[in-house]
Design an enzyme around this catalytic site. Sequence first.
Site, PDB file in Angstrom:
ATOM      1  N   ASN A   1      40.939  15.292  44.763  1.00 48.97           N
ATOM      2  CA  ASN A   1      42.171  14.984  45.500  1.00 48.97           C
ATOM      3  C   ASN A   1      42.450  15.984  46.622  1.00 48.97           C
ATOM      4  O   ASN A   1      43.057  15.626  47.634  1.00 48.97           O
ATOM      5  CB  ASN A   1      43.370  14.946  44.546  1.00 48.97           C
ATOM      6  CG  ASN A   1      43.402  13.670  43.710  1.00 48.97           C
ATOM      7  OD1 ASN A   1      42.683  12.709  43.997  1.00 48.97           O
ATOM      8  ND2 ASN A   1      44.224  13.652  42.675  1.00 48.97           N
TER       9      ASN A   1
ATOM     10  N   ASP B   1      60.142  16.976  36.802  1.00 49.43           N
ATOM     11  CA  ASP B   1      60.276  17.909  35.681  1.00 49.43           C
ATOM     12  C   ASP B   1      61.759  18.248  35.459  1.00 49.43           C
ATOM     13  O   ASP B   1      62.220  18.313  34.325  1.00 49.43           O
ATOM     14  CB  ASP B   1      59.465  19.181  35.972  1.00 49.43           C
ATOM     15  CG  ASP B   1      58.018  18.832  36.329  1.00 49.43           C
ATOM     16  OD1 ASP B   1      57.314  18.296  35.471  1.00 49.43           O
ATOM     17  OD2 ASP B   1      57.613  19.054  37.490  1.00 49.43           O
TER      18      ASP B   1
ATOM     19  N   HIS C   1      53.731  22.419  38.885  1.00 50.28           N
ATOM     20  CA  HIS C   1      53.881  21.137  38.171  1.00 50.28           C
ATOM     21  C   HIS C   1      52.649  20.960  37.277  1.00 50.28           C
ATOM     22  O   HIS C   1      51.691  20.281  37.624  1.00 50.28           O
ATOM     23  CB  HIS C   1      54.010  19.993  39.182  1.00 50.28           C
ATOM     24  CG  HIS C   1      54.033  18.636  38.535  1.00 50.28           C
ATOM     25  ND1 HIS C   1      55.042  18.234  37.690  1.00 50.28           N
ATOM     26  CD2 HIS C   1      53.170  17.594  38.600  1.00 50.28           C
ATOM     27  CE1 HIS C   1      54.791  17.002  37.267  1.00 50.28           C
ATOM     28  NE2 HIS C   1      53.656  16.592  37.797  1.00 50.28           N
TER      29      HIS C   1
END
Length: 328
Positions: A106, A160, A188
């Site tokens: 990614n 979150d 994260h």
Amino acid sequence: MKKMVKKIAVTGAGGQIAYSLLFRICVGEVFGKETKISLRMLDLPAAEGILAGVAMELEDCAFPLLEEIHFGSNPEELFEGVDCAFLVGAKPRGVGMERSDLLSENGKIFIEMGRALNLAASKDVKVLVVGNPCNTNCLICMENAPAIPRKNFHALMRLDENRARGLLAKKAGVNPSLVKGVVIWGNHSTTQVPDYTHILIGKKSLEEVIDAHWLQEEFTETVQKRGSAVIKARGKSSAASAASASVDAMRALFTPTPSGEWFTSAVLSDDNPYGIEKGLIFGFPCRSRGDGEYEIVPNLPWNYFISEKIAVTQKELLEEREMVRQYL
Ligand code: NAD
Ligand code: LMR
């Protein structure tokens, strides 16, 4: 009065998060009911058919704010003049994977996204990176977009925060709107630090309402591992809740933060008032005047439990940065 038009880009627009996010943007949940939308949907060439279908469905909603829809697979074309970009397009993890396992695949996507935004977007564009691992992908994107102010890049940690708020509201038996002062520090990932020490439930401190042992153990771990729990239960990573958090995260930049409150966003650590190393995209408590800008809220003290955990999440982000040095 003539309505303002915002150019909004969503990448990964053929995927599952976008299938919720696009419709919530177009109903006016980010910029309100006075702002018209020029929508830019980007995905890979193989997904152009899906984009055509999503565009039909958006038209079929007859949203009064949706002025025009462009879609395709050329980022530079689609990012032309955009004011706001939700960078969702990336591979999600499956069962048994950590988010950082996605980094090499990614990470490259965010070189391309950064370069295209740099060339084509408004120089004031606000960027929210959702694709995982979102903090380090955001860093890659920012470093590849030198013409855009570094403060304009955010990674999504609002999910979150929302998870923490939802969990505490359920435990305390109150409405989530009564849970204030949540911040999630760091990455994260499972090292994130959901900080319960500044939270108020109504006018009471959290520890007056909920047992401290539960907060340190069960609360912290449940929030840290909620993404995996959803993947295990659903067979796919969270989508509607991620879209909802993306809406909340972007809207928070364009809405004055009430006095004494804050929201979590992962932003550049340079000049942070907490001594976190420079050059990381790190979850901090932020507030905005509603003009798209933000500042990091200073002076929230850390107890020993929180500061030890913050050192761990910082170390993980430094390691992730090392892994992608060649992309920066
Ligand atoms: P998905 O597989 O349903 O959709 C991803 C879409 O991105 C696909 O349509 C794919 O074709 C597209 N895509 C891939 N590479 C692209 C590129 N270079 N340019 C444009 N589009 C591209 O995945 P999803 O469930 O929508 O999740 C997307 C990402 O968001 C994943 O990385 C996931 O882990 C992440 N996520 C982050 C959070 C968060 O809180 N930060 C929450 C949930 C999911
Ligand atoms: C989440 O927190 O739900 C997302 O980051 C998806 C994942 O891989 O956990």
